[in-house]
Write an enzyme that holds these catalytic residues in place. Structure first.
Site, PDB file in Angstrom:
ATOM      1  CD1 TRP A   1       0.367  -0.092   3.383  1.00 57.02           C
ATOM      2  CD2 TRP A   1      -0.546   1.905   2.960  1.00 57.02           C
ATOM      3  NE1 TRP A   1       0.707   0.753   4.408  1.00 57.02           N
ATOM      4  CE2 TRP A   1       0.155   1.982   4.181  1.00 57.02           C
ATOM      5  CE3 TRP A   1      -1.192   3.049   2.501  1.00 57.02           C
ATOM      6  CZ2 TRP A   1       0.234   3.162   4.943  1.00 57.02           C
ATOM      7  CZ3 TRP A   1      -1.122   4.211   3.264  1.00 57.02           C
ATOM      8  CH2 TRP A   1      -0.413   4.251   4.462  1.00 57.02           C
TER       9      TRP A   1
ATOM     10  CE1 TYR B   1      -0.196   9.455  16.112  1.00 54.17           C
ATOM     11  CE2 TYR B   1       1.328  10.286  14.483  1.00 54.17           C
ATOM     12  CZ  TYR B   1       1.086   9.573  15.631  1.00 54.17           C
ATOM     13  OH  TYR B   1       2.114   8.973  16.293  1.00 54.17           O
TER      14      TYR B   1
END
Lengths: 283, 532
Positions: B147, B262
Site C-alpha cells: 500500500w 493520525y
C-alpha cells in the site's frame, strides 16, 4: 440574548457534483489507458475534460448568480475566505513535495552517489556536481541559465502582481475603468509569461538538449516549472473570468470575493515563482 | 450545560419544506449533511467488506505453509489492495461520514459550510473505488507494490498501478475538499456562545485532523505524480542512474504517511471522548489537556516520518532524532489514555454497547500504542522491520483503535440517526465476538514477528504454522462477526425501542437536544447557548 442572526445559505440539490464525479472517472480511467496505449484512452480522457469544463462553467455560473442575487450573507463570505486560504495552503504543500525532492537530491542523493562505496563500486568518476543528470543518463545537456528569459519572467510576474493590486484599488475606490484596465494588463502579462515559458521549453529541447528525461535535473526542472506554468494558466483563466464579470458590472467595493480569491491565487503563483527562480534557475 | 432557546426569525420561507428530487436522484444531488453522512457511512462499510474479503483470502492462503489458495503474485496484489481499500476506502470515509452527520449537530450549524461541495467530496469516492477495484481486471492485475507503493517496485508495475495512482489523486481531491469544508464549518458556523473551548471534543479532533489532511494529501499527490512521470515520461526521481533516489520516495511518502495514521486515529479519540463521559455520567476529565494533547500529536506527527525507514539507510543522528521524536508522541497519547481512565474513575458507570466498545478500545488501542513505542526504538526496530510484529502493531491501532471507535460511535449515534435504540444483545454479541476474535487473529502475530516471520509473503517456514493457523481461524471469526453489525444496523433502522431526544441517560451536547431521528433540517436558526 435576543440578537437576530441571518440564516446561512444552504444551496438546493445540485446535479453538478455528480457530473464532476463522472468527469474525473473518465479523466482517470482515460489517462490510465492512454499512458498504457490502450484503445480509446485519449478519447475517454478528453471526454472527461469536456464534462469537467461544462461542470465548472455551470457550477461557478450558479455561484456567481447566487452571489449577485444577494443570497450570500457576511458569514458565507467569511466561509469563502477561510476556504480559499486553506486551498492555497494545500497547493503550497503540493509544490513543497517537488521542492523537497529537489533539495533532497541536491543535498543528499547526489553527494551519496558520488562519494564512498557508491562512487568506488558503482559509479566511478561520477562527480555529483549540480546540475546533474545522474551517473548513467549519458546525453549531455546545457542547464537553463537564470539571467535570460527567467529573469525577464520574474520581472513580468512581479509587475503583474503590482498591476493586479492597482486594479484592486480601482475596485475599492469605485474606479471601474482602472479595475478593468488593471485586470487586462495583468492577464496580458500572464500571457506573455506563459509564451516566454513555452519558448524557453522549445529552446531547451531544440538547442540545450535539456529534456524531461535528462536525469534528475530535467525531472525537477520540468515538473516544477511545468506545474507552476499550469497554475499560472489557471490563475490567468480566473482573472479572465473576473475581467468579464467586471465588464458585466459585477463586484462592489464592499462585496467582491471572487476578485479577491483570484488575486490571492495570482499572488500565490507569484511567490512560488520567486522560489523557483532562486532554487531552480539561479542557485 | 447547554440550556437552549430557539430564536426564530419570522416564518419559514415557503420553499423550505418542498424538498428536491426524490428516489435515487435525492441521494445523487443532495446537499444535506445528514444524507451525505449516511452515504459516506454506507460506502465505507461496503469498502470495509471488500477489503475484508481480501484479508480473508490472505488469511486462507496463510492458514498452512505452502501455496494452496492463490498465486504469489495475486497474493501481493491482495495485501496491497487490502491496505489501500481499508485506509482510503473504509476508515477515512467512515470518519468523514461521522463528521458530516455529527459536527453540524454538535456545534448548532444548519449544515456544512459548503453543502454542494460536500456532495462532490462524497461522489468522488465511488469513481475512485471503481478505478481502484477495477484495476484487478486489467492486464497484469492490480498493483502489487504494497500500500506504500514504494519505488522502484511501483515504477515497474502494469496498468493497475496507473489506475491506483489516479484513484489516489481523486481520493485526495475528495479528502482535501472534505477537510476544508470541516475546517470552515467548525471555525465559522458555530452557534452563538459555542466557544472553541466549549466544543465537543469530537469537533476538536476533527478540526485538527482536517488540518493534517490539508497539509499532507497534496504531498501524497506529489509523490504518486512523480511515480507516474517516472513510469511513463522518462523522469528520474526514483532512479539512481539518473541522479534520483528510490529512498527519496520513502521520505516523501512517509511525510504524508505518518500524519495519515493520525488522520485515522484522532477522530477515533474524539468519538471515545464523547462516549466515555456519557456512560460515566461525568464531564470529560481534563478537557483542555485533551485539546492540547491532540494538537501536540498532530504537530509531532510531522517530525517522525523516518521511523518507518530505520533499515533503509540513515545516519545515526537521524535515527536518534526520529527515535526520540517518536517516543515523545507517547506523552500526549498517554495524557489522553489517563484522561479517559480518570473520567471513568468514580463515575457511575454503565456498560451499554457503545461504552463496551469504547472501554475495549482503551485496552486494545493502548496495547497497540505500546508496541508502537517498542517499534520506535531504532535498534529493536531493525530486528522487527517488515516482520509480523509490525503487522500486529498497526492492526492493534487501526482495527482495535480506529475501527473499534467507529463501531462505538455507530452504536452511540444510531438512535440519533434512526430514531431507534440499537438492540443491546446484538450489539454486545458483536462486541465480544469482535474482541475475542480480534485478539486471536492479531496477538499471535507478535510472536510470529519476534520469531522472524516476514510480512507480505504467501508462504512461510514450518515453525510458524501453529500461530498462523490460529490467526487465520481468528480472522474468519472476526470477519463473520462483522455481519452481526450489519444485522444490528438493519434491525435498528427497521424498528426497535423508540429513542428519546437524549437517547442515553448521561449524554450531553447539542446533538441530544434535537429529536431522534434528527429531522432533515436542524438548527436552521442557530440555537443560543447559555453563558456558563
Amino acid at each position: 440574548m435576543s440578537e437576530t442572526f441571518e440564516r446561512y445559505f444552504v444551496p438546493q440539490p445540485s446535479k453538478f457534483p455528480i457530473l464532476g464525479a463522472a468527469a474525473l472517472l473518465l479523466f482517470g480511467s482515460g489517462a490510465a489507458m492512454w499512458v498504457n496505449k490502450v484503445g480509446a484512452g485519449p478519447w475517454i480522457f478528453f471526454c472527461g475534460i469536456a464534462i469537467l469544463i461544462y461542470m465548472l462553467f455551470g457550477w461557478f455560473g450558479q455561484v456567481v448568480r447566487e452571489s449577485e442575487g444577494g443570497l450570500y450573507g457576511r458569514q458565507v463570505g467569511k466561509s469563502f475566505r477561510w476556504s480559499m486560504g486553506w486551498f492555497i495552503f494545500s497547493e503550497v504543500m503540493f509544490f513543497a513535495a517537488f521542492f523537497g525532492a529537489l533539495f533532497y537530491v541536491r543535498v543528499l542523493a547526489l553527494p551519496a552517489l558520488s562519494t564512498g562505496e557508491n562512487e568506488a563500486l558503482l559509479w566511478q568518476g561520477f562527480s555529483g556536481a549540480w546540475p546533474s543528470s545522474g551517473p548513467r543518463v549519458a546525453d549531455a545537456f546545457t542547464p537553463m541559465g537564470a539571467w535570460g528569459i527567467p529573469a525577464i519572467n520574474t520581472l513580468i510576474l512581479l509587475s503583474s502582481g503590482a498591476t493586479l493590486t492597482w486594479a484592486h484599488y480601482g475596485l475599492l475606490k469605485g474606479k471601474r475603468s482602472q479595475l478593468k484596465l488593471g485586470l487586462l494588463v495583468t492577464i496580458l502579462l500572464g500571457a506573455i509569461f506563459l509564451s516566454l515559458q513555452a519558448y524557453e521549453y522549445t529552446h531547451a529541447y531544440a538547442e540545450l538538449n535539456l529534456r524531461l528525461d535528462s536525469g534528475i535535473y530535467g525531472s525537477t526542472f520540468y515538473l516544477l516549472t511545468g506545474f507552476h506554468g499550469l497554475h499560472v494558466t489557471v490563475g490567468a483563466i480566473m482573472l479572465t473570468v473576473m475581467l468579464f464579470r467586471s465588464i458585466a458590472g459585477h463586484f462592489t467595493p464592499e462585496h467582491h470575493f471572487g476578485f479577491e480569491a483570484a488575486a490571492w491565487y495570482w499572488h500565490f503563483v507569484d511567490v512560488v515563482w520567486l522560489f523557483l527562480f532562486v532554487v531552480v534557475y539561479w542557485l | 450545560m447547554t440550556a437552549l432557546t430557539h430564536d426564530r426569525i419570522g416564518a419559514h420561507p415557503p420553499h423550505e419544506h418542498a424538498h428536491g428530487p426524490t428516489g435515487l436522484m435525492r441521494w445523487v444531488t443532495t446537499t444535506n449533511h445528514k444524507d451525505i453522512g449516511t452515504m459516506y457511512l454506507i460506502f465505507s462499510f461496503i469498502m470495509f467488506l471488500s477489503g475484508g474479503v481480501m484479508a480473508l483470502t490472505i488469511r486462507a492462503e496463510l492458514f498452512k505453509p505452502g501455496l494452496q489458495v492463490v498465486e504469489p503474485e495475486f497474493f501481493n496484489q491482495l495485501t496491497t489492495m487490502h491496505g489501500l481499500v481499508m485506509v482510503f476506502g473504509a476508515i477515512m470515509p467512515a470518519f468523514v461520514g461521522f463528521a458530516n452527520w455529527m459536527i453540524p449537530l454538535m456545534i448548532g450549524a444548519s449544515d456544512m459550510a459548503f453543502a454542494r461541495m460536500n456532495n462532490w467530496s462524497f461522489w468522488l469516492l465511488p469513481p475512485a473505488a471503481i478505478l481502484l477495484l477495477g484495476s484487478f481486471f486489467v492486464p497484469g492485475g492490480a498493483t502489487a507494490a504494497g500500500w506504500t507503493l514504494y519505488a522502484p517496485l511501483s515504477v515497474q508495475m502494469g496498468m493497475g498501478m496507473d489506475l491506483a495512482i489516479f484513484a489516489i489523486h481523486i481520493m485526495g481531491v475528495s479528502s482535501i475538499m472534505g477537510a476544508i469544508n470541516i475546517v470552515v464549518t467548525i471555525l465559522n458556523m458555530r452557534a452563538p456562545g459555542m466557544n472553541m473551548m466549549r466544543m465537543p471534543l469530537f469537533c476538536w479532533t476533527w478540526l485538527i485532523t482536517a488540518y493534517l489532511l490539508i497539509a499532507v494529501m497534496p504531498v501524497l499527490a506529489g509523490a504518486v505524480t512523480m511515480i507516474l512521470t517516472d513510469r511513463h515520461f522518462g523522469t528520474s526521481f526514483f532512479n539512481a542512474a539518473g541522479g534520483g533516489d528510490p529512498v527519496m520516495y520513502q521520505h516523501i511518502f512517509w511525510f504524508f504517511g505518518h500524519p495519515e495514521v493520525y488522520i485515522m486515529i484522532l477522530p477515533a479519540f474524539g468519538i471515545v471522548s464523547q462516549i466515555i463521559p456519557t456512560f460515566s455520567r461525568k464531564p470529560l476529565f481534563g478537557y483542555a489537556s485533551m485539546v492540547y494533547a491532540t494538537a501536540s500529536i498532530a504537530i509531532l506527527s510531522f517530525t517522525v516520518w523516518a521511523h518507518h525507514m530505520f533499515t533503509t539507510g540513515m545516519p545515526a543522528v537521524g535515527q536518534l532524532f526520529f527515535m526520540y521524536a517518536t517516543m515523545l508522541i507517547a506523552v500526549p497519547t498517554g495524557v489522553k489514555v489517563f484522561n479517559w481512565v480518570a473520567t471513568m474513575w468514580r463515575g457511575s458507570l454503565s456498560f451499554e454497547t457503545p461504552m463496551l466498545w469504547a472501554t475495549g478500545f482503551i485496552f486494545v488501542f493502548t496495547m497497540g500504542g505500546f508496541t508502537g513505542l517498542i517499534c520506535a526504538i531504532a535498534p529493536i526496530d531493525i530486528q522487527l522491520q517488515d516482520t509480523y510484529y509490525v503487522v500486529a502493531h498497526f492492526h492493534y491501532v487501526l482495527v482495535a483503535g480506529s475501527l473499534f471507535a467507529l463501531f462505538a460511535g455507530a452504536y452511540y449515534w444510531l438512535p440519533k440517526w434512526t430514531g431507534h435504540m440499537p438492540n443491546e444483545f446484538i450489539g454486545k454479541l458483536h462486541f465480544w465476538c469482535s474482541m475475542v476474535f480480534f485478539n486471536i487473529t492479531f496477538f499471535p502475530m507478535h510472536f510470529l514477528g519476534l520469531a522472524g516471520m516476514p510480512r507480505r509473503i504467501p508462504d512461510y517456514a514450518l515453525q510458524f504454522a501453529d500461530f498462523n493457523a490460529m490467526a487465520s481461524i481468528g480472522a474468519f471469526g472476526f470477519g463473520l462477526s462483522q455481519l452481526i453489525f450489519l444485522v444490528a444496523v438493519v434491525k435498528c433502522i427497521r424498528g426497535g425501542k423508540q429513542a428519546a431526544a437524549q437517547s442515553w441517560e448521561g449524554a450531553e451536547g447539542l446533538e441530544w437536544t434535537v429529536p431522534s431521528p434528527a429531522p432533515h433540517h436542524t438548527f436552521e436558526d442557530a440555537p443560543v447557548l447559555a453563558r456558563t
